[in-house]
Design a protein around this motif. Structure first.
Motif, PDB file in Angstrom:
ATOM      1  N   PHE A 149       0.904  -1.239  -0.044  1.00 45.40           N
ATOM      2  CA  PHE A 149      -0.146   0.132  -0.019  1.00 45.40           C
ATOM      3  C   PHE A 149       0.932   1.187  -0.084  1.00 45.40           C
ATOM      4  CE2 PHE A 149      -2.164   3.449   2.298  1.00 45.40           C
ATOM      5  CZ  PHE A 149      -3.431   3.426   1.424  1.00 45.40           C
ATOM      6  N   TRP A 150       1.804   1.575   1.003  1.00 45.14           N
ATOM      7  CA  TRP A 150       2.663   2.541   1.187  1.00 45.14           C
ATOM      8  C   TRP A 150       3.677   2.587  -0.141  1.00 45.14           C
ATOM      9  CZ3 TRP A 150       1.063   6.574   3.285  1.00 45.14           C
ATOM     10  CH2 TRP A 150       0.040   6.404   4.496  1.00 45.14           C
ATOM     11  N   SER A 151       4.043   1.551  -0.466  1.00 45.40           N
ATOM     12  CA  SER A 151       5.062   1.772  -1.699  1.00 45.40           C
ATOM     13  C   SER A 151       4.423   2.242  -2.827  1.00 45.40           C
ATOM     14  CB  SER A 151       5.478   0.241  -2.181  1.00 45.40           C
ATOM     15  OG  SER A 151       6.308  -0.291  -1.004  1.00 45.40           O
ATOM     16  N   LEU A 177       4.766   6.550  -4.450  1.00 47.08           N
ATOM     17  CA  LEU A 177       5.155   6.961  -5.946  1.00 47.08           C
ATOM     18  C   LEU A 177       3.824   7.867  -6.281  1.00 47.08           C
ATOM     19  CD1 LEU A 177       5.858   3.403  -7.519  1.00 47.08           C
ATOM     20  CD2 LEU A 177       7.358   5.347  -6.857  1.00 47.08           C
ATOM     21  N   LEU A 178       2.636   7.608  -5.880  1.00 43.98           N
ATOM     22  CA  LEU A 178       1.479   8.358  -6.302  1.00 43.98           C
ATOM     23  C   LEU A 178       1.755   9.943  -5.739  1.00 43.98           C
ATOM     24  CD1 LEU A 178      -1.408   5.816  -6.359  1.00 43.98           C
ATOM     25  CD2 LEU A 178      -0.405   6.782  -8.520  1.00 43.98           C
ATOM     26  N   LEU A 179       2.241   9.927  -4.213  1.00 39.41           N
ATOM     27  CA  LEU A 179       2.247  11.114  -3.606  1.00 39.41           C
ATOM     28  C   LEU A 179       3.283  12.050  -4.215  1.00 39.41           C
ATOM     29  CD1 LEU A 179       2.016   9.422   0.087  1.00 39.41           C
ATOM     30  CD2 LEU A 179       0.042  11.221  -1.104  1.00 39.41           C
ATOM     31  N   VAL A 180       4.300  11.391  -4.684  1.00 40.63           N
ATOM     32  CA  VAL A 180       5.208  12.183  -5.316  1.00 40.63           C
ATOM     33  C   VAL A 180       4.402  13.152  -6.275  1.00 40.63           C
ATOM     34  CG1 VAL A 180       7.209  12.335  -7.050  1.00 40.63           C
ATOM     35  CG2 VAL A 180       7.262  10.958  -4.812  1.00 40.63           C
ATOM     36  N   VAL A 181       3.496  12.362  -7.263  1.00 42.81           N
ATOM     37  CA  VAL A 181       3.075  12.943  -8.192  1.00 42.81           C
ATOM     38  C   VAL A 181       1.909  13.962  -7.788  1.00 42.81           C
ATOM     39  CG1 VAL A 181       1.528  12.869 -10.380  1.00 42.81           C
ATOM     40  CG2 VAL A 181       3.086  11.034  -9.722  1.00 42.81           C
ATOM     41  N   ASP A 182       1.320  13.376  -6.656  1.00 41.62           N
ATOM     42  CA  ASP A 182       0.262  14.492  -6.101  1.00 41.62           C
ATOM     43  C   ASP A 182       0.616  15.693  -5.488  1.00 41.62           C
ATOM     44  OD1 ASP A 182      -1.933  12.480  -6.485  1.00 41.62           O
ATOM     45  OD2 ASP A 182      -1.507  11.604  -4.825  1.00 41.62           O
ATOM     46  N   THR A 183       1.867  15.493  -5.122  1.00 43.20           N
ATOM     47  CA  THR A 183       2.461  16.942  -4.257  1.00 43.20           C
ATOM     48  C   THR A 183       3.509  17.711  -5.148  1.00 43.20           C
ATOM     49  OG1 THR A 183       4.389  15.582  -3.456  1.00 43.20           O
ATOM     50  CG2 THR A 183       2.571  15.727  -1.950  1.00 43.20           C
ATOM     51  N   THR A 184       3.863  17.297  -6.268  1.00 46.86           N
ATOM     52  CA  THR A 184       4.633  17.993  -7.058  1.00 46.86           C
ATOM     53  C   THR A 184       3.998  18.083  -8.680  1.00 46.86           C
ATOM     54  OG1 THR A 184       5.782  16.050  -8.134  1.00 46.86           O
ATOM     55  CG2 THR A 184       6.647  17.129  -5.917  1.00 46.86           C
ATOM     56  N   GLY A 194      -4.748   8.520  -4.049  1.00 47.95           N
ATOM     57  CA  GLY A 194      -4.822   7.059  -3.616  1.00 47.95           C
ATOM     58  C   GLY A 194      -4.813   6.925  -2.141  1.00 47.95           C
ATOM     59  N   VAL A 195      -4.000   7.614  -1.457  1.00 53.39           N
ATOM     60  CA  VAL A 195      -3.777   7.387  -0.055  1.00 53.39           C
ATOM     61  C   VAL A 195      -5.218   7.575   0.696  1.00 53.39           C
ATOM     62  CG1 VAL A 195      -3.243   9.946   0.687  1.00 53.39           C
ATOM     63  CG2 VAL A 195      -2.159   7.479   1.902  1.00 53.39           C
ATOM     64  N   ILE A 196      -6.213   8.225   0.258  1.00 51.67           N
ATOM     65  CA  ILE A 196      -7.398   8.287   1.202  1.00 51.67           C
ATOM     66  C   ILE A 196      -8.209   7.097   0.803  1.00 51.67           C
ATOM     67  CG2 ILE A 196      -7.355  10.799   1.156  1.00 51.67           C
ATOM     68  CD1 ILE A 196     -10.198   9.519  -0.575  1.00 51.67           C
ATOM     69  N   ALA A 197      -7.949   6.019   0.326  1.00 56.55           N
ATOM     70  CA  ALA A 197      -8.490   4.926  -0.018  1.00 56.55           C
ATOM     71  C   ALA A 197      -8.842   4.367   1.590  1.00 56.55           C
ATOM     72  CB  ALA A 197      -7.873   3.754  -0.497  1.00 56.55           C
TER      73      ALA A 197
END
Length: 331
Positions: A91-93, A97-104, A214-217
């Motif tokens: 889940f966190w791996s 990756l998705l959080l990099v895109v979400d934040t940048t 993704g993380v708010i799943a």
């Protein structure tokens, strides 16, 4: 007048019965076609997978026996790690990756596939931090102790840490049953959470994100996390008395799929997230996972009239569907 009213009422009832029967027939056709396809592929795809499974079986059986020896007398720890921490690693791996895109907003070759254009560009860091704290709470303060608590029952029912690993075809059967149980349990628990009393106090938290990431799943009230996240996913393994290896693979798959459903990007060669993304956008459509029960209960009628429905396909090219099938101005 009474005769006309009775005639209209009978006509409406007839239409409802016709719709229900039509839905059942269409669903039976879809499931039947899928079953025939699986049978047709059984001698090709599953045969090759079975060969791989069998060839590597001795290796994995040996690794499993080493784990059992390491955790001898403390199998509940092995079970808890396998059922919670290994899936959490996946889940966190993926979400890392998705959080990099979400934040940048970078790399562009991923961000260009955003479904709700103009939303979360970039994501609000304060909301994100709050959501991550809630997700970690649900994983480590809610899920972990409940899973550990379930071990004695599972050991009595089927012993998830038994020595022999399941066969490939048995795992396929389990996967099918798990999926059907999750669809039923998630759909009805999810619809229940949309009743005003439950929505206001429990489910509204998850719907703070009308454009999900993704993380708010797993961003949810603890009651919802147990009733609508954990229970639908764990009921199948509980009823089947499944091996820990099956449970680990299943829960990992569930977390990856729900992450894709919430990620906000319709990426090539991955399952379409349009269905659940539309639910976050409109609230009263698309409650399930597979969409079968939404079809039967007509909770996808508005979705089927939208451009999102036309985009709800497996993307096999590299042109974003938001470009090839753009929203109408009114949407």
């Amino acid at each position: 007048m009474k005769g006309e009213a009775a005639s209209v009422l009978r006509s409406e009832k007839s239409k409802q019965k016709g719709h229900i029967w039509g839905s059942v027939r269409r669903t039976a056709f879809i499931l039947g076609s899928g079953l025939l396809l699986l049978v047709a592929l059984r001698n090709s795809v599953t045969w090759h997978l079975q060969r791989f499974w069998g060839a590597s079986g001795f290796f994995w059986q040996g690794q499993w026996e080493r784990l059992l020896s390491t955790f001898e007398g403390k199998e509940w720890i092995l079970f808890t790690i396998g059922a919670t921490q290994v899936p959490a690693l996946f889940f966190w791996s993926f979400n890392g990756l998705l959080l990099v895109v979400d934040t940048t907003g970078k790399p562009n070759f991923i961000s260009r596939y955003r479904i709700q254009i103009g939303k979360n560009e970039p994501v609000d860091p304060v909301r994100l931090q709050q959501s991550i704290r809630t997700v970690l709470f649900n994983q480590y303060v809610v899920s972990l102790p409940i899973t550990a608590f379930l071990y004695p029952f599972l050991k009595w029912w089927g012993d998830p840490c038994r020595r022999e690993l399941p066969t490939f075809h048995w795992f396929l059967l389990e996967l099918t049953i798990f999926t059907l149980i999750e669809e039923v349990m998630f759909y009805y628990s999810h619809r229940l959470l949309h009743y005003p009393a439950f929505y206001k106090k429990i489910h509204k938290k998850h719907h703070e994100w009308t454009a999900p990431i993704g993380v708010i799943a797993l961003y949810a009230h603890p009651i919802e996390h147990v009733a609508s996240n954990m229970l639908p996913a764990m009921l199948g393994p509980l009823l089947m008395g499944s091996h820990l290896s099956s449970i680990t693979m299943w829960i990992s798959l569930v977390l990856i799929i729900t992450t894709i459903s919430h990620c906000g990007y319709h990426l090539p060669f991955l399952p379409s997230p349009e269905f659940h993304d539309y639910h976050h956008l409109k609230f009263t459509q698309c409650y399930g996972v597979l969409g079968v029960l939404d079809h039967l209960h007509r909770t996808d009628t508005v979705f089927k009239q939208s451009k999102a429905y036309k985009r709800h396909v497996l993307l096999l090219g590299f042109t974003p569907l938001s470009q090839s099938i753009p929203d109408s101005p009114k949407e």
